[in-house]
Design an enzyme around this catalytic site. Structure first.
Site, short mmCIF file in Angstrom:
data_model
loop_
_atom_site.label_atom_id
_atom_site.label_comp_id
_atom_site.label_asym_id
_atom_site.label_seq_id
_atom_site.Cartn_x
_atom_site.Cartn_y
_atom_site.Cartn_z
N CYS A 36 -7.43 -18.74 -2.45
CA CYS A 36 -7.23 -17.99 -3.70
C CYS A 36 -8.15 -18.47 -4.81
O CYS A 36 -8.77 -17.68 -5.50
CB CYS A 36 -5.78 -18.13 -4.17
SG CYS A 36 -4.58 -17.43 -3.03
N HIS A 37 -8.21 -19.78 -5.00
CA HIS A 37 -8.89 -20.32 -6.18
C HIS A 37 -10.36 -20.59 -5.88
O HIS A 37 -10.68 -21.27 -4.91
CB HIS A 37 -8.23 -21.61 -6.65
CG HIS A 37 -6.79 -21.42 -7.02
ND1 HIS A 37 -6.41 -20.85 -8.22
CD2 HIS A 37 -5.65 -21.70 -6.37
CE1 HIS A 37 -5.08 -20.82 -8.28
NE2 HIS A 37 -4.59 -21.31 -7.17
N ASN A 50 -13.20 -0.93 4.69
CA ASN A 50 -11.99 -1.73 4.75
C ASN A 50 -10.75 -0.85 4.61
O ASN A 50 -10.72 0.25 5.17
CB ASN A 50 -12.07 -2.85 3.70
CG ASN A 50 -11.28 -4.07 4.11
OD1 ASN A 50 -10.05 -4.04 4.09
ND2 ASN A 50 -11.95 -5.12 4.51
N THR A 55 -2.92 -7.69 14.53
CA THR A 55 -1.88 -7.18 13.62
C THR A 55 -2.18 -5.77 13.13
O THR A 55 -3.30 -5.44 12.77
CB THR A 55 -1.72 -8.11 12.41
OG1 THR A 55 -3.02 -8.40 11.89
CG2 THR A 55 -1.04 -9.40 12.81
N ARG A 115 0.79 -1.23 0.00
CA ARG A 115 0.00 0.00 0.00
C ARG A 115 0.82 1.29 0.00
O ARG A 115 0.25 2.37 0.14
CB ARG A 115 -1.03 -0.03 1.14
CG ARG A 115 -2.25 -0.87 0.75
CD ARG A 115 -3.33 -0.88 1.80
NE ARG A 115 -2.86 -1.53 2.99
CZ ARG A 115 -2.82 -2.86 3.16
NH1 ARG A 115 -3.26 -3.66 2.23
NH2 ARG A 115 -2.34 -3.35 4.26
N ASP A 159 -13.62 -10.42 12.99
CA ASP A 159 -12.66 -9.82 12.05
C ASP A 159 -12.83 -8.30 12.01
O ASP A 159 -12.57 -7.66 10.99
CB ASP A 159 -12.80 -10.43 10.65
CG ASP A 159 -11.57 -10.20 9.78
OD1 ASP A 159 -10.59 -9.59 10.28
OD2 ASP A 159 -11.58 -10.61 8.62
N ALA A 198 -3.24 -12.18 10.83
CA ALA A 198 -4.06 -12.67 11.95
C ALA A 198 -4.97 -13.84 11.54
O ALA A 198 -5.28 -14.69 12.38
CB ALA A 198 -4.89 -11.53 12.54
CA CA Z 1 -8.54 -9.81 9.23
#
Ligand code: CA
Length: 709
Positions: free
Chosen positions: A641-642, A422, A270, A150, A335, A212
């Site tokens: 990922c997939h 986010n 984190t 980022r 989360d 995390a």
């Molecule tokens: Ca998270």
């Protein structure tokens, strides 16, 4: 070492000391010319007085307070319709782009995925230098959400980047040469990653990390910006209290955890994205992340606040000691990171000027805190929230509704784990007094895994079971929403002033300017400009690439530019949404820069995802139990990922693997044949028998998908 052609070597040998200019000139890459004005000479005085140099964008959020507001107004509400193409730079990637550039004295510094760093001429886009830290492709499997980065920090002639594999590297801003590198990871056996931009505070460079979801213990580390010597480290959560505490704050924090917590899972917390700095108060503000594992009933069975999860920490950068903390979500289980963008400003509240800190963390409440003391001034819902009814201003704590308690049964919780907001940066305009928030509406079902076991290096270790997040209609009749909006928020009155609804749950980060404009890139591939005061669409420029990153504005020789990294990915790389530019035009990442009167942006040619679908391979011999085993392993290791849909995705679609890939399936999965491209070897986690089960499962699914076409 320079490489010389054979005839050159022979000629040099023959010629002895005589210079053969043609030989060396032909073979040696041109060294970057020494800049007339040295690059990146940012210092504390310049950043504090940033408004006197509106042509520059000194930090990832422009200033220490990270308002992401440009005082430039050459491009404004009256002429923004003339906004067009200035230049583009091909980043040669199809992975997610999330970085915000830093622009100093006509040089644009930015990062791309795999933690590569670029210095470009901000007027033309000409490359001045490029630094590739050569991150091992194997490290990609440690990242929850793509190999993104980022941004960089620029300070006194140095450019700092945190690499995916945990190094903090200082580069010479003039030529991109590495000056020093520090290993910031405390445990390389765990799935730590760095994706956030380093920040500068009190002459130190500060870096956090992520992971995390996989099971790590959060911390940030401060290094001397000049020498790279480590100054201090602050852990955001305690370790096992049977071991000594690394610093006094952890002893206090440990009292808020069950002594029999699942310490082996790291605790989480984190600090993977946001920080801000107040040089007058000399406080560094750090947002901390979610718990590991998610459900408190599993993690810390006796309850407790579990400090310093989901908190804002105010730390003295000289000493590394905590001045105050504010926890947004005690007992975090959803989360609900508080790593989202932190903005510092002064607001008139109740007749007095307050130095405040603003944040819209994932948990759905917009917070206004006194940043000297951490006192909660106000908190209101900026999206649908059902886990808490409100935040009690007396205690500073949210009041739970019970709807978020999934210790005994599954619950629909709003917001879901992607949060009400986010990483996509907000912006604050001191001219309108409004905060602009890229919000998300996305609820989710949560269920705790009663048999949770931390498995080292497993893809996810969240302790969450039975995920049905993608359902649109669920058994209790609630509609599972997945959309987003741009909301203009009055932080004093704590209310929405205007909004623009989008059909997608992610759109780009924000930039506000003194030209009464708010800029945002969109999933369908536009750069849009809205009137900052009313939200009226003022201009839109077709870019043809989905945009997630936040734009910046700067000027060179009196001409104002808007610049943004365009490319889809991050947590969304697994799914190119219906209507997204990624689906329509592909996902070739680039930096696109705009100016008044620039004309059309080059738009990529359209892509047909259904062209050239490879033929199905032969089925593998496998019984039902093998297919089921393969499906389970796929969920544990591959599904991060997939996807299993026959739909466009940024990762290779395993239901459409070409014959050549089927032929080397084991080489890829067990021996890292494609590791350099981010497909790591899973040899330590799965056996050859397991790999065959996954392969058979995928081929079975491919037949199923093809039959549906
Ligand atoms: Ca998270």
């Amino acid at each position: 070492m320079r490489v010389l052609g054979r005839w050159c070597v022979r000629a040099l040998l023959l010629a002895g000391a005589i210079q053969l200019a043609g030989c060396s000139k032909q073979q040696e890459p041109a060294a970057p010319a020494a800049p007339k004005t040295p690059y990146g000479r940012v210092d504390q005085a310049r950043v504090i007085a940033a408004d006197a140099e509106p042509q520059n964008w000194f930090t990832t959020g422009r200033t220490f307070g990270e308002q992401r507001f440009s005082p430039l107004e050459q491009i404004n509400i009256d002429n923004v319709q003339q906004l067009g193409f200035a230049w583009q730079y091909d980043l040669q990637t199809e992975r997610g782009l999330e970085a915000t550039p830093v622009v100093v004295d006509g040089v644009l510094f930015t990062s791309s995925n795999w933690s590569k760093v670029y210095a470009l001429d901000a007027r033309t886009g000409r490359e001045l230098w490029l630094f590739d830290p050569k991150v091992d492709g194997q490290w990609a499997r440690n990242a929850c959400c793509d190999v993104v980065n980022r941004g960089v920090a620029v300070w006194q002639g140095k450019v700092y980047v945190g690499t995916l594999d945990g190094r903090l590297i200082a580069l010479d801003a003039d030529n991109g040469k590495q000056l020093w590198s520090q290993d910031t990871f405390v445990d390389r056996e765990r799935s730590y990653t760095i994706t956030g931009a380093p920040r500068i505070a009190g002459g130190k460079v500060i870096i956090g990390n992520g992971g995390a979801e996989m099971g790590v213990r959060g911390y940030i580390t401060a290094y001397d910006a000049e020498s790279g010597a480590m100054a201090w480290r602050f852990y955001t959560v305690p370790g096992d209290p049977k071991l000594p505490f690394e610093h006094p704050e952890l002893e206090a924090a440990a009292k808020t955890w069950d002594p029999n917590s699942r310490w082996e899972a790291g605790g989480g917390g984190t600090a993977w994205d946001s920080m801000a700095y107040d040089p007058q108060l000399n406080l560094l503000y750090v947002g901390t992340g979610n718990a590991s594992p998610f459900p408190q009933s599993v993690r810390s069975p006796k309850g407790g606040d579990n400090l310093y999860l989901s908190s804002i920490l105010a730390i003295n950068p000289d000493t590394g000691r905590l001045a105050w903390h504010y926890q947004t979500t005690p007992g975090e289980s959803w989360d609900y990171t508080a790593v989202q963008h932190i903005i510092l400003t002064d607001l008139q509240i109740g007749g007095t000027t307050r130095k405040v800190l603003l944040q819209a963390p994932k948990n759905g409440f917009f917070y206004v805190l006194d940043r000297a003391t951490g006192e909660l001034l106000s908190a209101e819902k900026y999206v649908e929230v059902n886990w808490a009814s409100h935040v009690d201003l007396k205690t500073g704590r949210p009041v739970p509704t019970g709807q978020g308690d999934y210790s005994k049964q599954a619950q629909r919780v709003a917001p879901g784990p992607f949060g009400g907001h986010n990483w996509h940066p907000m912006a604050f305009s001191p001219k309108t007094g409004l905060v602009y928030i890229p919000t998300l509406d996305r609820t989710a079902y949560f269920a705790a895994d009663p048999d949770y076991k931390y498995i080292p290096r497993r893809s996810f270790n969240t302790g969450r079971a039975g995920v049905v997040e993608y359902a649109t209609q669920v058994s209790d009749g609630a509609v599972m929403t997945r959309k987003g909006a741009l909301k203009a928020w009055d932080p004093v009155a704590q209310r929405e002033v205007w909004r623009v609804d989008y059909p997608w749950f992610y759109n780009g980060g924000l930039l506000a300017t003194a030209g009464n404009l708010v800029f945002q890139g969109t999933t369908d591939g536009y750069l849009k400009a809205y009137a900052a005061d009313t939200g009226k669409l003022a201009a839109e420029v077709l870019v043809g690439t989905s945009i997630m990153a936040a734009p910046v504005s700067y000027a060179v020789d009196g001409e104002q530019f808007i610049s943004v990294l365009a490319g889809y990915g991050g947590a969304q790389l697994d799914e190119f949404l219906e209507g997204s530019a990624a689906r329509k035009y592909g996902n070739a990442g680039r930096i696109v820069t705009f100016k008044l009167g620039g004309g059309k942006v080059p738009v990529p040619s359209e892509k047909d995802w259904n062209a050239n679908i490879p033929p199905l391979p032969e089925r593998m011999p496998a019984d039902a139990a093998t297919l089921q085993h393969g499906g389970l392993l796929f969920g544990q290791h591959c599904g991060v990922c997939h996807v299993l849909d026959d739909a466009p995705s940024g990762y290779p679609n395993l239901l459409r693997l070409p014959q050549g890939k089927h032929a080397i399936f084991d080489e890829i999965v067990l021996r890292g044949a494609l590791a350099s491209r981010g497909m790591a070897s899973f040899a330590n986690e799965i056996s050859e028998v397991d790999a065959h089960a996954i392969h058979a499962f995928l081929i079975d699914k491919a037949y199923e998908a093809r039959a549906k076409r």
